[in-house]
Design a protein around this motif. Sequence first.
Motif, short mmCIF file in Angstrom:
data_model
loop_
_atom_site.label_atom_id
_atom_site.label_comp_id
_atom_site.label_asym_id
_atom_site.label_seq_id
_atom_site.Cartn_x
_atom_site.Cartn_y
_atom_site.Cartn_z
N THR A 155 0.83 -1.20 0.00
CA THR A 155 0.00 0.00 0.00
C THR A 155 0.87 1.25 0.00
O THR A 155 2.09 1.20 0.24
N ARG A 204 0.78 3.57 2.23
CA ARG A 204 1.30 3.71 3.59
C ARG A 204 2.53 2.82 3.82
O ARG A 204 3.52 3.26 4.40
N GLU A 205 2.46 1.58 3.36
CA GLU A 205 3.59 0.66 3.56
C GLU A 205 4.82 1.12 2.81
O GLU A 205 5.96 1.00 3.31
N LEU A 256 5.59 4.24 2.22
CA LEU A 256 6.12 5.36 2.98
C LEU A 256 6.84 4.89 4.24
O LEU A 256 7.89 5.43 4.61
N GLU A 257 6.28 3.89 4.89
CA GLU A 257 6.92 3.37 6.10
C GLU A 257 8.31 2.81 5.79
O GLU A 257 9.24 2.95 6.60
N ARG A 313 5.14 10.04 12.44
CA ARG A 313 3.78 10.54 12.31
C ARG A 313 3.80 11.97 11.76
O ARG A 313 2.98 12.32 10.89
N PHE A 352 4.49 11.79 8.03
CA PHE A 352 3.27 11.43 7.30
C PHE A 352 2.39 12.67 7.09
O PHE A 352 1.90 12.94 5.99
N VAL A 375 1.37 14.37 3.43
CA VAL A 375 -0.02 14.43 2.98
C VAL A 375 -0.40 15.87 2.63
O VAL A 375 -1.14 16.11 1.68
N GLY A 418 -2.73 11.10 0.57
CA GLY A 418 -3.57 10.94 1.74
C GLY A 418 -4.88 10.26 1.44
O GLY A 418 -5.43 9.52 2.28
N MET A 423 -3.99 6.08 0.86
CA MET A 423 -3.08 5.41 1.78
C MET A 423 -3.25 3.89 1.80
O MET A 423 -2.29 3.14 1.97
N LYS A 424 -4.47 3.40 1.62
CA LYS A 424 -4.72 1.96 1.72
C LYS A 424 -4.69 1.25 0.37
O LYS A 424 -4.85 0.03 0.31
N ARG A 460 8.35 8.96 -0.38
CA ARG A 460 9.07 7.87 0.29
C ARG A 460 10.51 8.29 0.60
O ARG A 460 11.03 8.02 1.69
#
Length: 253
Positions: free
Chosen positions: A111, A113-114, A116-117, A130, A133, A137, A144, A147-148, A166
Motif C-alpha cells: 500500500t 502507507r507501507e 512510505l513506512e 507521524r 506522514f 499528505v 492521503g 493510503m490503503k 518515500r
Amino acid sequence: MRTAHPTRPPPRAQPGRPLLSVEGAQVGYGGAADVVRGVSLDVRLGEIVALVGANGAGKTTLLRALARRLPLRRGRLSFDGDDATSWATDRAVARGISLVPEGRHVFAPLTVRENLELGAWNHRHAPSMRESFDDLVRLFPRLGERMKQPAGTLSGGEQQMLAIARALMARPALLLLDEPSLGIAPKLAEQLFEAIVTIARAGVTVLLVEQNTRLALAASARAYVLRDGRIALEGPSARLADDPDFRRAYFGT
C-alpha cells in the motif's frame, strides 16, 4: 514541512557553501569505458541545482554514484565536509542523502502507507514518523486519499509523488531526483515541480536530473549541462535559459 532528522545533527555547511562537492568523478559499469569522465560540481546548501543533457550523457550514472549505488573509478566525493568517496549506500542514506530513481520503483503490491513506512526505516518507531506522514499528505494530498491502495494501482504521476514522498520520509538533507517528469502529463509535471520548489524552501537541498529543460531551469538556481560524460556548460539557470551556447552544449550542434 519538517526536514530535521530526529537523531541526525543538522548540516554543518552554511548557506551558500557546498553541501555536496564532486571532484574529477569517473564512473562506469563493469569493464566498459567510463560513462562519467572527470566531472566536478558543487551543490550548495539550500539550492536546487539542475543537471541536464541529452539521453546517454551520463546523468543517471552520475546520480547513482552520488547516492553511492555505483563506485567511483577515480575522483572524490565530499558531503557536508566529510569524505564520502567510499561510503556504502546505507551510510549515505543515514547521513542524509536520498535518491528518487528514474522509473519510480515503488513497491507495487504494498500500500501507499507501507511504501512510505519503508522510507522511514531510520526512524520508523519515533514520533517523528507521524509528523513526516502529516507533512507529506499536506504536500501531496492525493497520497492521503490513497493510503490503503496498492501502489501499483496509482497513476504514473501519483507513483512519482509516492517515490518522492518515500525518499522524504528519511528526512534527507540532500534529495537526488532522477527524471521526475518522465512519462507524466504536462499539467501534473508542473504540479510536481511546484512541490519540488516547496521542498527546497523547507530546507532540503536538491540536485535534479531532468529532460524537460524548461521546468528544470525555471525551478533551479544553477545548472550544469552534461555532454558525453563531461560538464559542457554551467552557470545560473536564468542565464543559461537564454544562452545561445546552451543548445550547442546540450545537443553538440
